[in-house]
Design a protein around this motif. Sequence first.
Motif, mmCIF file in Angstrom:
data_model
loop_
_atom_site.group_PDB
_atom_site.id
_atom_site.type_symbol
_atom_site.label_atom_id
_atom_site.label_comp_id
_atom_site.label_asym_id
_atom_site.label_seq_id
_atom_site.Cartn_x
_atom_site.Cartn_y
_atom_site.Cartn_z
ATOM 1 N N ASN A 1 -13.671 21.250 2.613
ATOM 2 C CA ASN A 1 -13.530 21.738 1.448
ATOM 3 C C ASN A 1 -14.453 23.395 1.327
ATOM 4 N N GLY A 2 -14.559 24.066 2.226
ATOM 5 C CA GLY A 2 -15.336 25.227 2.341
ATOM 6 C C GLY A 2 -16.638 25.031 2.265
ATOM 7 N N GLY A 3 -17.157 23.948 2.531
ATOM 8 C CA GLY A 3 -18.747 23.892 2.426
ATOM 9 C C GLY A 3 -19.122 24.421 4.026
ATOM 10 N N LYS A 4 -20.548 24.849 3.761
ATOM 11 C CA LYS A 4 -21.200 25.620 4.791
ATOM 12 C C LYS A 4 -22.039 24.788 5.500
ATOM 13 N N CYS A 5 -21.919 24.777 6.955
ATOM 14 C CA CYS A 5 -22.963 23.793 7.651
ATOM 15 C C CYS A 5 -24.207 24.732 7.899
ATOM 16 N N VAL A 6 -25.412 23.804 7.525
ATOM 17 C CA VAL A 6 -26.736 24.561 7.603
ATOM 18 C C VAL A 6 -27.562 23.811 8.638
ATOM 19 N N GLU A 7 -27.884 24.583 9.483
ATOM 20 C CA GLU A 7 -29.003 23.862 10.603
ATOM 21 C C GLU A 7 -30.285 23.377 9.895
ATOM 22 N N LYS A 8 -30.751 22.270 10.129
ATOM 23 C CA LYS A 8 -32.128 21.766 9.531
ATOM 24 C C LYS A 8 -32.846 21.358 10.892
ATOM 25 N N TYR A 9 -34.065 20.984 10.651
ATOM 26 C CA TYR A 9 -35.194 20.575 11.836
ATOM 27 C C TYR A 9 -34.526 19.691 12.617
ATOM 28 N N ASN A 10 -34.192 18.626 12.243
ATOM 29 C CA ASN A 10 -33.819 17.505 13.177
ATOM 30 C C ASN A 10 -32.190 17.023 12.865
ATOM 31 N N GLY A 11 -31.560 17.916 12.174
ATOM 32 C CA GLY A 11 -30.147 17.738 11.768
ATOM 33 C C GLY A 11 -29.444 18.697 10.994
ATOM 34 N N TYR A 12 -28.579 18.659 10.168
ATOM 35 C CA TYR A 12 -27.919 19.673 9.651
ATOM 36 C C TYR A 12 -27.546 19.142 7.992
ATOM 37 N N LEU A 13 -27.091 19.995 7.188
ATOM 38 C CA LEU A 13 -26.659 19.374 5.877
ATOM 39 C C LEU A 13 -25.443 20.625 5.427
ATOM 40 N N CYS A 14 -24.517 19.874 4.440
ATOM 41 C CA CYS A 14 -23.644 20.905 4.031
ATOM 42 C C CYS A 14 -23.653 21.329 2.776
ATOM 43 N N ASP A 15 -23.740 22.712 2.702
ATOM 44 C CA ASP A 15 -24.039 23.519 1.423
ATOM 45 C C ASP A 15 -22.784 23.655 0.807
ATOM 46 N N CYS A 16 -22.777 22.983 -0.508
ATOM 47 C CA CYS A 16 -21.435 22.950 -1.413
ATOM 48 C C CYS A 16 -21.905 23.912 -2.305
ATOM 49 N N SER A 17 -22.661 24.713 -2.521
ATOM 50 C CA SER A 17 -22.869 25.619 -3.683
ATOM 51 C C SER A 17 -21.639 26.593 -4.223
ATOM 52 N N LYS A 18 -20.976 26.852 -3.063
ATOM 53 C CA LYS A 18 -20.026 27.660 -3.574
ATOM 54 C C LYS A 18 -18.424 27.182 -3.455
ATOM 55 N N THR A 19 -18.573 25.764 -3.790
ATOM 56 C CA THR A 19 -17.475 25.104 -3.810
ATOM 57 C C THR A 19 -17.227 24.178 -5.080
ATOM 58 N N ALA A 20 -16.098 23.690 -5.096
ATOM 59 C CA ALA A 20 -15.862 22.815 -6.484
ATOM 60 C C ALA A 20 -16.055 21.446 -5.771
#
Length: 301
Positions: A140-159
């Motif tokens: 749903n338009g979430g942005k993948c963000v690299e982390k130290y040992n993985g990743y997370l999905c940035d949902c701040s600009k989505t509903a």
Amino acid sequence: MWKLAGKATFPRRQAAPKVVSFSFDVGNGPVELNVHSATPLNDDQWHRVVAERNVKEAVLQLDQTYRVSRSAPTQGHTRLELFSQLYVGAAGGQRGFLGCIRGLRMNGITLDLEDRAKVTPGVKPGCQGHCTSYGMYCRNGGKCVEKYNGYLCDCSKTAYDGPFCTKDIGGFFEAGTLVRYSLAPEPVSTSRESRLQSHQLWPQEVNLTREELSMSFSTSNSPAVLLYVSAKTQDYLALLLRHNGSLQVRYNLGGLREPFAIDVDQRNLANGQPHSINMSRVNRSITIQVQSSLADTHAPK
């Protein structure tokens, strides 16, 4: 003369490094050059570093933005006898580098880090990161963000919310209903209705001179009020759909006899389709973006 250039990316960690150092000693004593970045360098973005030393000067440059140089001494050694090994990523007794390095060139020669990485313990070829393999899980338009040992999905600009931006955090409003948020503290109430309808956003009273708003909506009915913010005075800001379904912003921020209206988009947005709005206000200047339509307007003085 020798010159070293390359790109590096650093994973996010607790520390916020903003300095790149270039040090050498060719017999005249140790010399160190430092460039200071305005923002942290462990932002998971690529940064280009160029370090050069010749008979005239030493230069260190970061991202084609930050540059520092120092003239060479008039007397002393000018050559650096390179008979030992070249270490990339660490040196004896020093803390090693954690991140990606690519495009490494020394004296015009590109060093093949990928082949060395295949036979070096703890070093892996390629710099794709986790998002290359798992970014598809951010929906749903979430942005993948690299982390130290993985990743997370940035949902701040989505509903949406949740680990993969799949949790719908919207609401369906029946005609005549509303949700109210309190921007200032109110007297403590034991009314269950008050507790359900009112949500406090700030712990103390604030005097806002700017707002950043983003939202998506879908409706087949107009006119309608999408958003209304008011103050203790007659000041207010409203985002609404007119009878013909067009979007309008109305507000009065002090000193105006009549409210100021901005007709943002003349299209009928009450067509049952989803529409996204981004609005930013700084004092009396407002910027509104509806999908790909942009309107900038200034209120009268």
